[in-house]
Scaffold this motif. Sequence first.
Motif, short mmCIF file in Angstrom:
data_model
loop_
_atom_site.label_atom_id
_atom_site.label_comp_id
_atom_site.label_asym_id
_atom_site.label_seq_id
_atom_site.Cartn_x
_atom_site.Cartn_y
_atom_site.Cartn_z
N TRP A 1 -25.08 24.90 -24.91
CA TRP A 1 -25.43 23.70 -25.69
C TRP A 1 -26.66 23.99 -26.57
O TRP A 1 -26.76 23.52 -27.70
N PHE A 2 -27.58 24.78 -26.03
CA PHE A 2 -28.78 25.12 -26.79
C PHE A 2 -28.56 26.33 -27.72
O PHE A 2 -29.49 26.72 -28.42
N PHE B 1 -29.18 9.78 -22.23
CA PHE B 1 -29.19 8.61 -23.09
C PHE B 1 -29.55 7.37 -22.29
O PHE B 1 -28.82 6.39 -22.28
N ASN B 2 -30.70 7.45 -21.62
CA ASN B 2 -31.19 6.26 -20.92
C ASN B 2 -32.44 5.75 -21.65
O ASN B 2 -32.66 6.08 -22.81
N ASP C 1 -27.50 8.02 -34.16
CA ASP C 1 -26.24 8.55 -34.73
C ASP C 1 -25.70 9.64 -33.81
O ASP C 1 -24.49 9.70 -33.54
N TYR C 2 -26.61 10.48 -33.33
CA TYR C 2 -26.17 11.56 -32.44
C TYR C 2 -25.60 10.98 -31.14
O TYR C 2 -24.54 11.40 -30.66
N ALA C 3 -26.31 9.99 -30.59
CA ALA C 3 -25.88 9.38 -29.32
C ALA C 3 -24.48 8.78 -29.47
O ALA C 3 -23.62 8.96 -28.60
N VAL C 4 -24.25 8.10 -30.58
CA VAL C 4 -22.94 7.49 -30.80
C VAL C 4 -21.88 8.59 -30.98
O VAL C 4 -20.78 8.51 -30.42
N ALA C 5 -22.26 9.66 -31.69
CA ALA C 5 -21.30 10.74 -31.93
C ALA C 5 -20.85 11.39 -30.62
O ALA C 5 -19.71 11.85 -30.52
N TRP D 1 -22.69 8.44 -26.16
CA TRP D 1 -23.78 8.23 -25.19
C TRP D 1 -23.69 9.22 -24.03
O TRP D 1 -24.00 8.89 -22.89
N GLY D 2 -23.29 10.44 -24.34
CA GLY D 2 -23.29 11.51 -23.33
C GLY D 2 -21.98 11.67 -22.59
O GLY D 2 -21.82 12.65 -21.85
N GLN D 3 -21.02 10.76 -22.80
CA GLN D 3 -19.74 10.87 -22.09
C GLN D 3 -19.06 12.21 -22.40
O GLN D 3 -18.40 12.80 -21.56
N ARG D 4 -19.27 12.70 -23.61
CA ARG D 4 -18.64 13.96 -24.01
C ARG D 4 -19.15 15.15 -23.21
O ARG D 4 -18.54 16.20 -23.18
N TYR D 5 -20.36 15.01 -22.61
CA TYR D 5 -20.93 16.15 -21.88
C TYR D 5 -20.46 16.20 -20.44
O TYR D 5 -20.69 17.19 -19.77
N LYS D 6 -19.90 15.11 -19.98
CA LYS D 6 -19.69 14.92 -18.54
C LYS D 6 -19.18 16.16 -17.82
O LYS D 6 -19.66 16.51 -16.75
#
Length: 396
Positions: A60-61, A211-212, A381-385, A388-393
């Motif tokens: 990711w980094f 995203f808290n 914008d990033y959070a929505v894209a 809110w982190g669901q994509r990382y799960k």
Amino acid sequence: MSGGTTDKGRERTFVLTGATGFLGGHLMAALLERGDRLVILGRRSKGISLDERISGYLDWFGLGNRRDRVETVESDFLRPLCGVSAERYEALRGGSWPIIHCASDTRFFELKRREITDANVHSLKGILGLAEDSRAPFFHYVSTAYAAGTGRFLCPESPGGSGEFANVYEETKARAERDIMAFCTRLSIPFTLIRPSIVYGDSRTGRSTRFNALYFHVKSLQFIRDIYLNDVRTNAGRKSREHGVSLDENGILHLPLRIFLPQRGSLNLVPIDYFVSASLAILDQAKAGFVYHVTSHDPKNLEELAAYCESFLKIKGIELHYGPSSGTVLSPPEALLDRFIEAYRPYLADMRSFDRAHTDQATGGLRVPGLTYENFKRCMDYAVAVNWGQRYKSSF
Ligand SMILES: NC(=O)c1ccc[n+]([C@@H]2O[C@H](COP(=O)([O-])OP(=O)(O)OC[C@H]3O[C@@H](n4cnc5c(N)ncnc54)[C@H](OP(=O)(O)O)[C@@H]3O)[C@@H](O)[C@H]2O)c1
């Protein structure tokens, strides 16, 4: 992994916990980027080994090529020898590396008191035991500015606040600070307490892995907005009309939302890039026994944040009310928002400010990037894209 040195400018090795989390992950990336080596103590999760989780994070980094500079050790700080084999523990002991303890249960809920206390207080036995056994040259603890307690206006850079705390998280972080101070002082282990306030995404890129806090409020408002937008689209706006909500011809949703807070306060926010730069400087300049407030000089008032939310979400109607709200009948959207923000309410009405002399000295007065609307929008914008982190799960 070979032994590290603490000489400035030379390769060093750190033991790091919490590297699968938001702050620890970013610290991991920054330490690797500057050429340090890491021994990461952590745990597997949902059937994914620590090694795989860290590899996912490094990808990711964009740091997959630094993988060979990381050793991962699956550990459990509540078990003897941190839950690792005697042989593995012996190797850790022999390293005599500085330790950065960033792992923590960051939930606020009283219902989870036992787990939170285990993670934040009882687990110290294991990691401090390693500091003692390995004669660690430094023990750095990532705490929170709110360990200072609620009964103060100007919080000094001194350890282990006493008095009242807003929740079990703050209480256990303050208890951990006191335990670390007592243990390290008794054994002459140099220690620091690094205390960030509320951390959000990267002010330059908007990227984040959690995203808290700040995000949670925007996400809650978005959720409520979408209930009414959906009602307008699919139900001819019947519920919206009942609740005094309407969509205008410019696409702005008029959503009257009174938010009741005990007093006027502000939110002390720092972006993760500042947390990382300040922490690297603190690790390099660390003075034993020092507390470092990694906080903003310029806390954000809620009126401004509410205006940011309105612009970002294309809504109008947020009103902040200060003082007692007893007897006020909340509308359905207000009642929903009220429930969402309950755990965060003390931070929305916070009047504390934080002395930063130690941090300013260590960082050479490095300024905290301000939360402008542009930074806010970039982060949201990033959070929505990434939903809110669901994509990382499943990644880490
Ligand atoms: N985020 C903020 O705004 C903020 C502000 C002030 C201070 N802090 C402090 O910064 C540190 C990191 O916070 P964060 O936001 O990065 O939290 P986070 O994203 O929730 O990450 C917490 C980390 O701690 C680990 N952890 C939690 N419970 C554990 C346990 N029982 N045993 C072992 N490891 C455990 C997690 O491992 P898993 O991934 O395996 O769960 C994860 O690596 C904490 O000490 C927190 O108090 C954070």
